[in-house]
Write a protein that holds these residues in place. Structure first.
Motif, PDB file in Angstrom:
ATOM      1  N   GLU A  54       0.840  -1.191   0.000  1.00 56.36           N
ATOM      2  CA  GLU A  54       0.000   0.000   0.000  1.00 56.36           C
ATOM      3  C   GLU A  54       0.878   1.246   0.000  1.00 56.36           C
ATOM      4  O   GLU A  54       1.851   1.333   0.740  1.00 56.36           O
ATOM      5  N   TYR A  55       0.480   2.199  -0.843  1.00 49.88           N
ATOM      6  CA  TYR A  55       1.174   3.485  -0.919  1.00 49.88           C
ATOM      7  C   TYR A  55       0.146   4.597  -0.898  1.00 49.88           C
ATOM      8  O   TYR A  55      -1.044   4.385  -1.164  1.00 49.88           O
ATOM      9  N   GLU A  56       0.635   5.794  -0.576  1.00 48.90           N
ATOM     10  CA  GLU A  56      -0.212   6.981  -0.682  1.00 48.90           C
ATOM     11  C   GLU A  56       0.293   7.801  -1.869  1.00 48.90           C
ATOM     12  O   GLU A  56       1.501   8.022  -2.005  1.00 48.90           O
ATOM     13  N   LEU A  57      -0.634   8.205  -2.718  1.00 45.78           N
ATOM     14  CA  LEU A  57      -0.295   9.036  -3.872  1.00 45.78           C
ATOM     15  C   LEU A  57      -0.814  10.441  -3.604  1.00 45.78           C
ATOM     16  O   LEU A  57      -2.021  10.657  -3.471  1.00 45.78           O
ATOM     17  N   GLU A  58       0.112  11.394  -3.471  1.00 44.21           N
ATOM     18  CA  GLU A  58      -0.289  12.797  -3.266  1.00 44.21           C
ATOM     19  C   GLU A  58      -0.162  13.512  -4.600  1.00 44.21           C
ATOM     20  O   GLU A  58       0.931  13.584  -5.173  1.00 44.21           O
ATOM     21  N   VAL A  59      -1.279  14.023  -5.104  1.00 42.49           N
ATOM     22  CA  VAL A  59      -1.325  14.608  -6.452  1.00 42.49           C
ATOM     23  C   VAL A  59      -1.480  16.124  -6.355  1.00 42.49           C
ATOM     24  O   VAL A  59      -2.304  16.621  -5.576  1.00 42.49           O
ATOM     25  N   ARG A  60      -0.675  16.829  -7.135  1.00 40.01           N
ATOM     26  CA  ARG A  60      -0.728  18.298  -7.145  1.00 40.01           C
ATOM     27  C   ARG A  60      -0.816  18.796  -8.593  1.00 40.01           C
ATOM     28  O   ARG A  60      -0.334  18.136  -9.513  1.00 40.01           O
ATOM     29  N   LEU A  61      -1.411  19.967  -8.744  1.00 38.68           N
ATOM     30  CA  LEU A  61      -1.593  20.551 -10.070  1.00 38.68           C
ATOM     31  C   LEU A  61      -1.220  22.028 -10.025  1.00 38.68           C
ATOM     32  O   LEU A  61      -1.690  22.772  -9.156  1.00 38.68           O
ATOM     33  N   SER A  62      -0.386  22.442 -10.983  1.00 36.27           N
ATOM     34  CA  SER A  62      -0.008  23.861 -11.043  1.00 36.27           C
ATOM     35  C   SER A  62      -1.069  24.636 -11.815  1.00 36.27           C
ATOM     36  O   SER A  62      -1.840  24.068 -12.596  1.00 36.27           O
ATOM     37  N   ALA A  63      -1.065  25.931 -11.630  1.00 34.89           N
ATOM     38  CA  ALA A  63      -1.903  26.801 -12.470  1.00 34.89           C
ATOM     39  C   ALA A  63      -1.313  26.831 -13.876  1.00 34.89           C
ATOM     40  O   ALA A  63      -0.104  26.636 -14.047  1.00 34.89           O
ATOM     41  N   PRO A  64      -2.137  27.017 -14.905  1.00 39.56           N
ATOM     42  CA  PRO A  64      -1.594  27.057 -16.268  1.00 39.56           C
ATOM     43  C   PRO A  64      -0.702  28.265 -16.488  1.00 39.56           C
ATOM     44  O   PRO A  64      -0.953  29.341 -15.938  1.00 39.56           O
ATOM     45  N   ASP A  65       0.357  28.064 -17.305  1.00 37.45           N
ATOM     46  CA  ASP A  65       1.189  29.207 -17.658  1.00 37.45           C
ATOM     47  C   ASP A  65       0.529  29.964 -18.825  1.00 37.45           C
ATOM     48  O   ASP A  65      -0.593  29.646 -19.225  1.00 37.45           O
ATOM     49  N   GLU A  66       1.245  30.920 -19.393  1.00 38.72           N
ATOM     50  CA  GLU A  66       0.641  31.770 -20.434  1.00 38.72           C
ATOM     51  C   GLU A  66       0.304  30.982 -21.707  1.00 38.72           C
ATOM     52  O   GLU A  66      -0.492  31.439 -22.528  1.00 38.72           O
ATOM     53  N   LYS A  67       0.922  29.787 -21.849  1.00 37.72           N
ATOM     54  CA  LYS A  67       0.611  28.956 -23.023  1.00 37.72           C
ATOM     55  C   LYS A  67      -0.396  27.859 -22.699  1.00 37.72           C
ATOM     56  O   LYS A  67      -0.618  26.949 -23.513  1.00 37.72           O
TER      57      LYS A  67
END
Lengths: 136, 137
Positions: free
Chosen positions: A89-102
């Motif tokens: 068993e593992y824990e997956l921590e998911v993160r998302l950045s804000a979009p850049d100008e493209k």
């Protein structure tokens, strides 16, 4: 800007899951091999799990305004501190950045032991594609 | 059989004469990827592509398999891929790799990987593998 936390999810891979994954790269043939560790790219599959995918779509809509957009992978990396093993068993921590100008976002994830030790880190750059092609 | 991992060593090339939907559908089934551009030609064309593209992560997985076939006991510590051009359904696909560095002190080697279609680079990869073989459990 600091990436937004999408969520933390419990993940694991059985030997059967791994065999199916490996067979997908060998024209459906199962070579019967049992691996002691997960294939290097296997953890990326966890990001396609329905509950994680739903959270990602929600995060894309909320943080990036990308509701209904198609995403195209530009790059992907995975780095291991230690190999991952089947049936653990593992824990997956998911993160998302804000979009850049493209319109490019960075989707990253850490795979951890329940005690918190990071085993692997994933990072992918994805481009927003609308009906008229890549955002420019 | 002993596999050379000296600098300049080339991994056995893998060539597909035509990428079919069978492989893509098998990958999508296990990956959960529901991006319509991989299965729906109209969706691919709306995204500006002439044909459905192979999922980039399938290509990355093929890089992993290329390493595994060459050296089954290799411990992949890092793997990265940059998808520079779409690999399209129906076209060919060639996967190659070579050892570009070896560090005996660190017990690692760096591989440069390439996926190309019609001799055009489509994905460029790099892997760091452990030379020890035994996983660091």
């Amino acid at each position: 800007m600091k990436p937004a936390l999408v969520g933390r999810f419990g993940v694991q891979a059985s030997t059967r899951d791994i065999a199916r994954y490996s067979a997908a790269f060998s024209a459906g043939e199962d070579d019967g091999e049992t691996l002691a560790t997960l294939p290097a790219t296997y953890p990326i599959v966890w990001l396609g799990r329905p509950d994680i995918r739903a959270a990602l779509k929600q995060a894309l809509a909320y943080h990036a305004g990308m509701d209904g957009a198609v995403l195209i992978h530009l790059s992907q990396s995975i780095a291991y501190a230690k190999p991952l093993v089947p049936d653990s068993e593992y824990e997956l921590e998911v993160r998302l950045s804000a979009p850049d100008e493209k319109g490019v976002v960075v989707l990253s994830a850490d795979v951890r032991r329940p005690a918190g030790e990071t085993q692997a880190t994933l990072s992918g750059r994805l481009a927003l594609v609308t009906g008229s092609g890549p955002k420019s | 059989m002993t596999v050379s991992i000296d600098r300049g060593t080339r991994l056995p090339e893998r060539h597909f004469s035509a990428i079919g939907m069978e492989m893509i559908e098998a990958y999508l089934a296990v990956s959960g990827d529901d991006n319509p551009i991989h299965t729906d030609l109209a969706a691919a064309r709306r995204a500006g592509l002439p044909e459905r593209p192979v999922p980039g992560l399938l290509t990355m997985g093929l890089f992993g398999m290329l390493i595994h076939t060459w050296r089954p006991t290799a411990r992949v510590d890092k793997l990265k891929a940059e998808f520079v051009a779409p690999i399209l359904v129906g076209g060919d696909l060639t996967l190659t790799g070579r050892v570009v560095a070896r560090d005996d002190q660190a017990g690692s080697a760096i591989l440069r990987l390439l996926a190309s279609q019609a001799n055009k680079p489509c994905a460029i990869g790099e892997a760091e593998i452990g030379l020890g073989g035994a996983p660091r459990l």
